[in-house]
Design a protein around this motif. Structure first.
Motif, mmCIF file in Angstrom:
data_model
loop_
_atom_site.group_PDB
_atom_site.id
_atom_site.type_symbol
_atom_site.label_atom_id
_atom_site.label_comp_id
_atom_site.label_asym_id
_atom_site.label_seq_id
_atom_site.Cartn_x
_atom_site.Cartn_y
_atom_site.Cartn_z
ATOM 1 N N LEU A 69 0.934 -1.229 -0.021
ATOM 2 C CA LEU A 69 0.201 0.014 -0.090
ATOM 3 C C LEU A 69 0.936 1.435 0.015
ATOM 4 N N ARG A 70 0.728 2.025 -0.972
ATOM 5 C CA ARG A 70 1.315 3.383 -0.901
ATOM 6 C C ARG A 70 0.408 4.193 0.185
ATOM 7 N N VAL A 71 0.932 4.753 1.084
ATOM 8 C CA VAL A 71 0.150 5.488 2.270
ATOM 9 C C VAL A 71 0.587 6.940 2.529
ATOM 10 N N GLN A 72 -0.136 7.569 3.222
ATOM 11 C CA GLN A 72 0.463 8.918 3.521
ATOM 12 C C GLN A 72 -0.188 9.106 5.180
ATOM 13 N N ASP A 73 0.763 9.749 5.761
ATOM 14 C CA ASP A 73 0.285 9.995 7.436
ATOM 15 C C ASP A 73 -0.339 11.435 7.606
ATOM 16 N N PHE A 74 -0.650 11.752 8.615
ATOM 17 C CA PHE A 74 -1.353 13.144 9.033
ATOM 18 C C PHE A 74 -0.214 14.379 8.916
ATOM 19 N N GLU A 75 1.025 14.077 8.598
ATOM 20 C CA GLU A 75 1.835 15.091 8.322
ATOM 21 C C GLU A 75 2.044 15.254 6.821
ATOM 22 N N GLY A 76 1.537 14.382 6.079
ATOM 23 C CA GLY A 76 1.497 14.528 4.472
ATOM 24 C C GLY A 76 2.588 13.565 3.898
ATOM 25 N N ASP A 77 3.435 12.954 5.022
ATOM 26 C CA ASP A 77 4.668 11.923 4.637
ATOM 27 C C ASP A 77 3.890 10.973 3.911
ATOM 28 N N GLN A 78 4.823 10.626 2.770
ATOM 29 C CA GLN A 78 4.200 9.209 2.092
ATOM 30 C C GLN A 78 5.241 8.282 1.888
ATOM 31 N N GLY A 79 4.797 6.974 1.779
ATOM 32 C CA GLY A 79 5.627 5.705 1.583
ATOM 33 C C GLY A 79 4.724 4.550 1.424
ATOM 34 N N TRP A 80 5.421 3.385 1.457
ATOM 35 C CA TRP A 80 4.924 2.108 1.283
ATOM 36 C C TRP A 80 5.079 1.167 2.448
ATOM 37 N N ILE A 81 3.907 0.501 2.525
ATOM 38 C CA ILE A 81 3.806 -0.389 3.768
ATOM 39 C C ILE A 81 3.037 -1.695 3.327
ATOM 40 N N ALA A 82 3.574 -2.972 3.913
ATOM 41 C CA ALA A 82 3.044 -4.190 3.350
ATOM 42 C C ALA A 82 1.578 -4.108 4.085
ATOM 43 N N ALA A 83 0.582 -4.829 3.311
ATOM 44 C CA ALA A 83 -0.875 -4.874 3.383
ATOM 45 C C ALA A 83 -1.000 -5.421 4.618
ATOM 46 N N SER A 84 -0.123 -6.803 4.966
ATOM 47 C CA SER A 84 -0.393 -7.622 5.637
ATOM 48 C C SER A 84 -0.093 -7.202 7.127
ATOM 49 N N VAL A 85 0.701 -5.855 7.321
ATOM 50 C CA VAL A 85 0.839 -5.296 8.721
ATOM 51 C C VAL A 85 0.089 -4.161 9.191
ATOM 52 N N THR A 86 -1.155 -4.279 8.356
ATOM 53 C CA THR A 86 -2.302 -3.187 8.571
ATOM 54 C C THR A 86 -3.528 -3.881 8.996
ATOM 55 N N THR A 87 -4.363 -3.091 9.550
ATOM 56 C CA THR A 87 -5.793 -3.435 10.127
ATOM 57 C C THR A 87 -6.656 -2.411 9.885
ATOM 58 N N ASN A 88 -7.952 -2.745 9.996
ATOM 59 C CA ASN A 88 -9.031 -1.809 9.811
ATOM 60 C C ASN A 88 -9.553 -1.352 11.262
ATOM 61 N N VAL A 89 -8.799 -1.538 12.341
ATOM 62 C CA VAL A 89 -9.273 -1.089 13.681
ATOM 63 C C VAL A 89 -8.902 0.215 13.673
ATOM 64 N N PRO A 90 -9.751 1.325 13.779
ATOM 65 C CA PRO A 90 -9.718 2.670 13.779
ATOM 66 C C PRO A 90 -8.802 3.193 15.134
ATOM 67 N N HIS A 91 -8.028 4.174 14.501
ATOM 68 C CA HIS A 91 -7.090 4.888 15.498
ATOM 69 C C HIS A 91 -6.879 6.232 15.118
ATOM 70 N N HIS A 92 -6.663 7.225 16.080
ATOM 71 C CA HIS A 92 -6.306 8.674 15.846
ATOM 72 C C HIS A 92 -5.068 8.876 16.490
ATOM 73 N N ILE A 93 -4.234 9.841 15.724
ATOM 74 C CA ILE A 93 -3.295 10.399 16.295
ATOM 75 C C ILE A 93 -3.230 11.788 16.522
ATOM 76 N N VAL A 94 -2.626 12.331 17.723
ATOM 77 C CA VAL A 94 -2.810 13.625 18.208
ATOM 78 C C VAL A 94 -1.959 14.610 17.179
ATOM 79 N N LYS A 95 -2.767 15.749 16.851
ATOM 80 C CA LYS A 95 -2.071 16.883 16.153
ATOM 81 C C LYS A 95 -1.634 17.939 17.016
ATOM 82 N N GLY A 96 -2.451 18.135 18.051
ATOM 83 C CA GLY A 96 -2.053 19.323 18.924
ATOM 84 C C GLY A 96 -0.668 18.952 19.792
ATOM 85 N N THR A 97 0.040 20.129 20.388
ATOM 86 C CA THR A 97 0.925 19.882 21.179
ATOM 87 C C THR A 97 0.558 19.185 22.632
#
Length: 152
Positions: A69-97
């Protein structure tokens, strides 16, 4: 002093840039299944490791290529990750300090803890402009304003 037309063009460009960093329900999101997962420069284990990602880290899927999977994170950084190490369990990441966690969905509820930029939180549900997350201590849940986190 910039003209109003210049200011409007800048604001439009800024809004478009932010929109690319804000996930919508129509976009495919995944979370990292395992601790210390490699995000790579290309699809395959023979490409450069760009970052190590923590368990639960949410990512937007941009492209699928085989088992990668080509993916992007919350900061706009992109890269590739194996689909086998991902899940559809929802998470959030904190953007505030430093962000307050509350006992309920609103600022009128008591503060029950704080989280910091980059902390990953397991999502349990959404209500309006608030997200209920697993309390980082592992004991119960807490609420956080949705504009202070990224994910689903």
């Amino acid at each position: 002093m910039p003209s109003m037309a210049h200011v409007r063009r800048f604001m439009t460009a800024a809004a478009l840039a932010l929109a690319t960093l804000t996930p919508t329900w129509a976009q495919e999101l995944v979370s990292v299944r395992n601790p210390n997962v490699n995000m790579r420069a290309g699809p395959g284990t023979n490409t450069e490791v760009l970052w190590k990602l923590a368990q639960g880290y949410p990512l937007q899927v941009l492209e699928r290529r085989g088992n990668w999977l080509r993916v992007q994170d919350f900061e706009g950084d992109q890269g590739w990750i194996a689909a086998s190490v991902t899940t559809n369990v929802p998470h959030h990441i904190v953007k505030g300090t430093r962000v307050n966690l509350r006992a309920g969905p609103g600022t009128q509820h008591a503060i029950v803890g704080t989280v910091n930029y980059g902390d990953v939180l397991r999502t349990t549900r959404r209500q309006g402009d608030w997200v209920q997350v697993q309390h980082p201590s592992g004991r119960g849940t807490a609420w956080i304003a949705s504009n202070l986190v990224w994910g689903w």
